[in-house]
Write a protein that holds these residues in place. Structure first.
Motif, PDB file in Angstrom:
ATOM      1  N   THR A   1       1.008  -1.162   0.328  1.00 13.23           N
ATOM      2  CA  THR A   1       0.129   0.146  -0.486  1.00 13.23           C
ATOM      3  C   THR A   1       0.303   0.842   0.273  1.00 13.23           C
ATOM      4  O   THR A   1       0.141   1.968  -0.569  1.00 13.23           O
ATOM      5  CB  THR A   1      -0.935   0.058   1.924  1.00 13.23           C
ATOM      6  N   GLU A   2       2.106   1.631   1.045  1.00 12.90           N
ATOM      7  CA  GLU A   2       2.708   2.738   0.656  1.00 12.90           C
ATOM      8  C   GLU A   2       3.243   2.327  -0.910  1.00 12.90           C
ATOM      9  O   GLU A   2       3.308   3.656  -1.408  1.00 12.90           O
ATOM     10  CB  GLU A   2       4.358   2.183   1.514  1.00 12.90           C
ATOM     11  N   GLN A   3       3.860   1.501  -1.325  1.00 12.75           N
ATOM     12  CA  GLN A   3       4.106   1.813  -2.846  1.00 12.75           C
ATOM     13  C   GLN A   3       3.217   1.577  -3.682  1.00 12.75           C
ATOM     14  O   GLN A   3       3.613   2.814  -4.772  1.00 12.75           O
ATOM     15  CB  GLN A   3       4.927   0.172  -3.617  1.00 12.75           C
ATOM     16  N   LEU A   4       2.099   1.210  -4.029  1.00  7.79           N
ATOM     17  CA  LEU A   4       0.566   1.769  -4.967  1.00  7.79           C
ATOM     18  C   LEU A   4      -0.172   2.883  -4.345  1.00  7.79           C
ATOM     19  O   LEU A   4      -0.701   3.969  -5.289  1.00  7.79           O
ATOM     20  CB  LEU A   4      -0.316   0.549  -4.783  1.00  7.79           C
ATOM     21  N   GLY A   5      -0.009   2.980  -3.649  1.00 11.23           N
ATOM     22  CA  GLY A   5      -0.783   4.152  -3.313  1.00 11.23           C
ATOM     23  C   GLY A   5      -0.251   6.110  -1.972  1.00 11.23           C
ATOM     24  O   GLY A   5       0.959   5.834  -2.498  1.00 11.23           O
ATOM     25  N   GLY A   6      -0.764   6.494  -1.168  1.00 10.39           N
ATOM     26  CA  GLY A   6       0.193   7.345  -0.756  1.00 10.39           C
ATOM     27  C   GLY A   6      -0.106   9.071  -1.471  1.00 10.39           C
ATOM     28  O   GLY A   6       0.986   9.317  -0.748  1.00 10.39           O
ATOM     29  N   ASN A   7      -0.904   8.800  -2.048  1.00 14.36           N
ATOM     30  CA  ASN A   7      -1.124  10.023  -2.692  1.00 14.36           C
ATOM     31  C   ASN A   7      -2.006  10.505  -2.879  1.00 14.36           C
ATOM     32  O   ASN A   7      -3.626  10.304  -2.179  1.00 14.36           O
ATOM     33  CB  ASN A   7      -0.522   9.747  -4.480  1.00 14.36           C
ATOM     34  N   ASP A   8      -2.458  11.918  -3.767  1.00 18.63           N
ATOM     35  CA  ASP A   8      -4.141  12.268  -3.440  1.00 18.63           C
ATOM     36  C   ASP A   8      -4.569  11.784  -4.681  1.00 18.63           C
ATOM     37  O   ASP A   8      -5.552  12.463  -5.679  1.00 18.63           O
ATOM     38  CB  ASP A   8      -4.089  13.503  -3.636  1.00 18.63           C
ATOM     39  N   ALA A   9      -4.623  10.796  -5.345  1.00 17.91           N
ATOM     40  CA  ALA A   9      -5.747  10.143  -6.375  1.00 17.91           C
ATOM     41  C   ALA A   9      -6.968  10.109  -5.777  1.00 17.91           C
ATOM     42  O   ALA A   9      -7.530   9.671  -4.974  1.00 17.91           O
ATOM     43  CB  ALA A   9      -4.813   8.778  -6.858  1.00 17.91           C
ATOM     44  N   GLN A  10      -7.388   9.583  -6.925  1.00 22.32           N
ATOM     45  CA  GLN A  10      -8.529   8.932  -6.582  1.00 22.32           C
ATOM     46  C   GLN A  10      -9.492   7.356  -6.286  1.00 22.32           C
ATOM     47  O   GLN A  10      -9.807   7.232  -5.794  1.00 22.32           O
ATOM     48  CB  GLN A  10      -9.809   9.232  -7.888  1.00 22.32           C
ATOM     49  N   THR A  11      -8.249   6.617  -6.989  1.00 25.36           N
ATOM     50  CA  THR A  11      -8.390   5.442  -6.891  1.00 25.36           C
ATOM     51  C   THR A  11      -7.218   4.930  -7.007  1.00 25.36           C
ATOM     52  O   THR A  11      -5.843   5.278  -7.564  1.00 25.36           O
ATOM     53  CB  THR A  11      -8.752   4.349  -7.502  1.00 25.36           C
ATOM     54  N   TYR A  12      -6.389   3.394  -6.623  1.00 22.04           N
ATOM     55  CA  TYR A  12      -5.371   3.474  -6.656  1.00 22.04           C
ATOM     56  C   TYR A  12      -5.465   1.288  -6.935  1.00 22.04           C
ATOM     57  O   TYR A  12      -6.682   1.068  -6.704  1.00 22.04           O
ATOM     58  CB  TYR A  12      -4.562   2.851  -5.265  1.00 22.04           C
ATOM     59  N   ALA A  13      -4.541   0.250  -6.958  1.00 19.59           N
ATOM     60  CA  ALA A  13      -5.012  -1.022  -7.606  1.00 19.59           C
ATOM     61  C   ALA A  13      -5.395  -1.603  -6.340  1.00 19.59           C
ATOM     62  O   ALA A  13      -5.304  -2.969  -6.380  1.00 19.59           O
ATOM     63  CB  ALA A  13      -3.182  -1.217  -8.021  1.00 19.59           C
ATOM     64  N   LEU A  14      -5.202  -0.596  -4.800  1.00 21.51           N
ATOM     65  CA  LEU A  14      -5.606  -1.903  -3.773  1.00 21.51           C
ATOM     66  C   LEU A  14      -6.591  -1.429  -3.632  1.00 21.51           C
ATOM     67  O   LEU A  14      -7.467  -2.111  -2.584  1.00 21.51           O
ATOM     68  CB  LEU A  14      -5.038  -1.310  -2.223  1.00 21.51           C
TER      69      LEU A  14
END
Length: 861
Positions: free
Chosen positions: A477-490
């Motif tokens: 989750t740290e590698q794929l998320g952590g930004n202000d995006a609407q969605t992510y792979a998890l």
């Protein structure tokens, strides 16, 4: 009750008797300290006394003279030095006489006592003949006196500044080498001598510079690795490890002549303690060479010569060391405790360091072992194959590893479901390493679904597996998320993962730290989730708050010390999750803000002595302040007493440091409304700065906090200006006169500079906002004088440079009418701005430098 009976009572299995005896000793110490020490010495030296009682007397003596805490150690030292010289002489004589005893417990306690006294007296040029007396004892025909005296020398070398003993290094070394020599008939004497040599290695640097003396030392240690005594062999390998740490640059000749062969044979030794130290030798070689590689890289980037030599011992020895490490990986103990250090764990650590040292060259010889054994029916080989693969994932280039990892991922995912616990555990750990170091190897459309399902299934497996599955999910989750995006792979897996984590944390069991790992994973998910996961994060916050409230309601039922510690750990875990939920949701947390603050205030009332819970509570309050901004004001009167107490709690310096940060948060959030609290803030902060007890690391943050207060209240900071300037100029003088003797000093001095500059930035901006910048003008010359000193210091950090450039820009912006024009034309200022503008594009220091340059041009026109 006699003194011997009291000391015996401290060893009683009955807690009540122990407490009574301990109180009696404390009472004796407080009522008549000289007599207390003399009584202890008498019991220590009493040949008719019981061994445990004599040992207890010696330990009590030592504890009256030494402490780990620096402040208490200084208090103990002063108390000892104020004793009558005759009393001190009796105690020293009693301890020296005890060294002749045949009782090993008593001699060890006496050795520790003598070392504690020398640590106080030798720096004061007192008791100068103690080393001579001990060296004379080493020549005694009595083996027990030799052993005790060598042990004492070892303790003294371990506890005292090497500089103080440097003048006696030759005589100490001669005696120690004599005792460690292969011709010494007593292996116990050799063991004591080798141990003393280990402790003296730092201050025989001059001897190591002499080739002849160095050869004697190395020959003695190498011969000791072949002793018939296991203890001597272990101590000799420990010596080799320490020698490699201290004198790597002198080791090339000895590696070629002896150490390659000795250590590889040692790694295969059937006695585990010997094998562990031989493996540690190669781990240390790698540590040193990794450090040299980093130093060489720094030198290259700084355009300066690299002044050391990397002999690449690890690379040269790879053909001999690697097969041994791979063999040792298969020597797992099925019944071993997870925390019990053994040869297979040591080999895995060493292999990982080899990979970081050697890089790409480690891959080709390891992969055949992995391919041969990854499907081996013997779980020892299967687990070793997985562990060896996971151990080489850091060091080689990702381009080299990527095809191998992509090929191995399906197998590793499948192995999380292996029948054998150790294999599952290593597979989960290796997947965690992949998620951490090589995230691009995970093809989201091919691997992610199977990976998530395997890790979530692992969460409900053995507690040992849970921790590594949690770690893998956190890395993902740290590698794929952590930004202000609407969605992510998890996103599609987010709620099921949270649900499983909540379910496995329902029990009170924290075996293998599994429950703590699960809460850490929830906290990480809460801080890295994207916007489409916010509803789940909000529900998580409510559920965690309910659990926190339950722990508060049930706290009165917790009575035992272990249970209280476990409750404190659980509450800290829950607070950490809530803190991250609050940081992510921001103002949306307002709906439950009253409940959160009510719980926090209850916790602070209950946990006045549980500093970890208080620290985590304060971190949650910091998140609440940032989220609610000015709306936090309604809680401040209730929270302020706890804040003030923490600021005045100098012993718990980390809590005090967090509290200082909270003042900054409050000022930034409340703005001018913070003025109501600033008298109290400033009074306590100034007291903190004057404290000799408060850890120095808190003080730069206090200076920076002055800037936060000034920014918040603007012109009203004039009330605190005189005292603030006095403190800041004093800090400038301290920083300017600090000698860069070691990394810690350099690091602290740079922190201090950043604190000073941030304080001035806040004061200048705050006063300027209300048209009172002229109040700073009388200090400008002193400020710029200090800045020029910092500019010319080669040890200044990038952070200090950036803060200094920002302050220059603020000063120029505050005095646009030419008041400081002449100062701003100084050559060092233009050189500093030029240096900042040469920083890489996109860096904050480059942007600050561009802005400051424009301000300076305008103010200098």
């Amino acid at each position: 009750m006699s003194f011997a009976e009291i000391l015996g009572g401290t060893l009683s299995p009955d807690a009540h008797i122990r407490e009574q005896a301990t109180r009696a000793l404390e009472s004796a110490e407080n009522e008549n300290f000289p007599q207390y020490l003399l009584s202890l010495t008498q019991e220590l030296a009493n040949e008719n006394g019981q061994a445990p009682v004599r040992s207890a007397a010696g330990i009590a003596l030592k504890n009256s003279l030494s402490a780990k805490d620096e402040t208490r150690q200084e208090q103990h030292a002063q108390r000892w030095l104020q004793l009558d010289e005759a009393v001190r002489g009796q105690i020293k004589q009693g301890a020296l006489i005890t060294l002749s005893s045949e009782n090993r417990q008593a001699t060890t306690a006496a050795a520790q006592t003598i070392a504690a006294i020398t640590a106080i007296e030798l720096p004061q040029n007192q008791w100068p003949d103690v080393i001579g007396t001990l060296l004379q004892n080493v020549s005694s025909p009595s083996a027990s006196l030799k052993i005790a005296s060598l042990q004492t020398i070892g303790f003294i070398c371990e506890s005292i500044d090497p500089e103080i003993l440097a003048t006696q290094s030759n005589t100490i070394l001669t005696a120690v080498i004599q005792g460690a020599n292969s011709e010494e008939p007593s292996q116990d004497v050799r063991f004591a001598a080798i141990t003393a040599l280990y402790n003296s290695l730092e201050f025989v640097r001059q001897n190591f510079e002499n080739e002849g003396e160095r050869n004697v030392i190395m020959q003695t240690v190498c011969e000791a690795t072949q002793s018939p005594s296991v203890n001597v062999q272990v101590a000799a390998f420990e010596c080799l490890v320490r020698i490699m740490q201290l004198y790597y640059d002198k080791m090339s000749f000895y590696m070629e002549k002896a150490l390659y062969g000795l250590t590889v044979i040692g790694m295969k030794h059937e006695e585990e303690k010997i094998a562990l130290q031989a493996i540690e030798f190669w781990s240390t070689v790698c540590d040193e060479e990794i450090e040299l590689q980093l130093d060489e890289e720094d030198a290259r980037e700084s355009n300066r010569p690299f002044e050391h030599t990397n002999f690449q011992f690890a690379k040269i020895a790879l053909p001999q060391v690697l097969p041994t490490l791979l063999y040792l990986l298969t020597k797992q103990d099925e019944d071993a405790d997870e925390d019990e250090w053994n040869v297979s764990m040591a080999a895995a650590t060493c292999l990982s360091l080899q990979a970081q040292t050697i890089g790409n060259d480690i891959v080709a010889p390891v992969i055949p072992f992995v391919e041969q054994h990854i499907r081996n029916p013997d779980w020892h080989y299967r687990e070793a194959a997985v562990m060896s693969f996971g151990s080489i994932l850091e060091g080689p280039n990702p381009e080299v590893l990527t095809p191998l990892v992509s090929q191995a991922l399906p197998v590793l995912i499948e192995m999380v479901k292996d029948q054998v616990l150790q294999v599952k555990d290593s597979a989960a750990w290796t997947l965690g390493r992949v998620c951490d170091l090589l995230i691009d190897c995970i093809q989201l459309d091919v691997h992610l679904d199977n990976l998530i399902h395997a890790l979530v299934a692992g969460l409900e497996d053995n507690p040992r597996i849970v921790a590594n599955c949690c770690w893998a999910i956190m890395n993902l989750t740290e590698q794929l998320g952590g930004n202000d995006a609407q969605t992510y792979a998890l996103s599609q897996y987010f709620e099921p993962i949270i649900t499983t984590l909540m379910r496995i944390t329902e029990s009170n069991v924290n075996e293998n730290n599994s429950r703590t790992s699960a809460y850490e994973t929830m906290a990480t998910l809460a801080s890295t989730g994207t916007k489409d996961t916010y509803p789940t994060i909000a529900k998580l916050g409510l559920a965690i708050l309910e659990r926190l409230d339950t722990t508060i309601a049930n706290a009165s039922q917790v009575v035992g010390t272990d249970d209280r510690i476990a409750l404190g750990e659980l509450q800290s875990n829950l607070l950490n999750v809530l803190t991250n939920v609050t940081r992510t949701l921001g103002r949306d947390v307002a709906e439950i803000a009253d409940r959160i603050m009510t719980s926090v205030l209850q916790l602070l009332n209950m946990n006045s002595k549980m500093s970890a819970v208080a620290e985590d509570s304060f971190l949650l309050v910091g998140a609440m302040i940032t989220a609610l901004e000015a709306d936090f004001k309604r809680y401040l009167d209730s929270f302020a007493p706890f804040l003030y107490n923490a600021l005045q709690n100098h012993e718990e310096y980390q809590l005090c440091s967090i509290s200082v940060g909270l003042i900054g948060d409050i000022c930034r959030s409340l703005g001018p409304d913070a003025a109501h609290y600033c008298d109290q803030f400033m009074t306590i902060l100034l007291q903190d700065l004057e404290s000799d007890v408060l850890h120095r690391d808190v003080k730069p943050g206090i200076l920076s906090c002055f800037g936060d207060i000034a920014l918040a209240i603007g012109g009203r900071f004039e009330n605190y200006l005189e005292v603030s300037f006095r403190v800041l100029i004093s800090a400038c003088n301290l920083s300017a006169n600090t000698q860069a003797t070691d990394y810690d000093t350099i690091d602290y001095n740079n922190q201090l500079r950043v604190g000073i500059f941030e304080a001035f930035v806040g004061i200048v901006q705050g006063l300027k906002s209300d048209g009172k910048a002229q109040l700073v003008l009388p200090q400008v010359q002193s400020i710029l004088g200090f800045m020029s000193v910092v500019y010319n210091d080669q040890t200044r950090s990038e952070e200090a440079t950036k803060a200094m450039i920002g302050l220059l820009g603020d000063l120029a912006d505050a005095f646009v009418s030419g008041e400081i024009r002449d100062y701003l034309r100084s050559e060092w200022i233009h050189a500093l701005i030029k240096e900042g503008r040469a920083s890489p594009r996109g860096t904050s220091i480059r942007e600050v430098s561009r802005w400051a340059r424009e301000m300076i041009k305008r103010a200098s026109a």
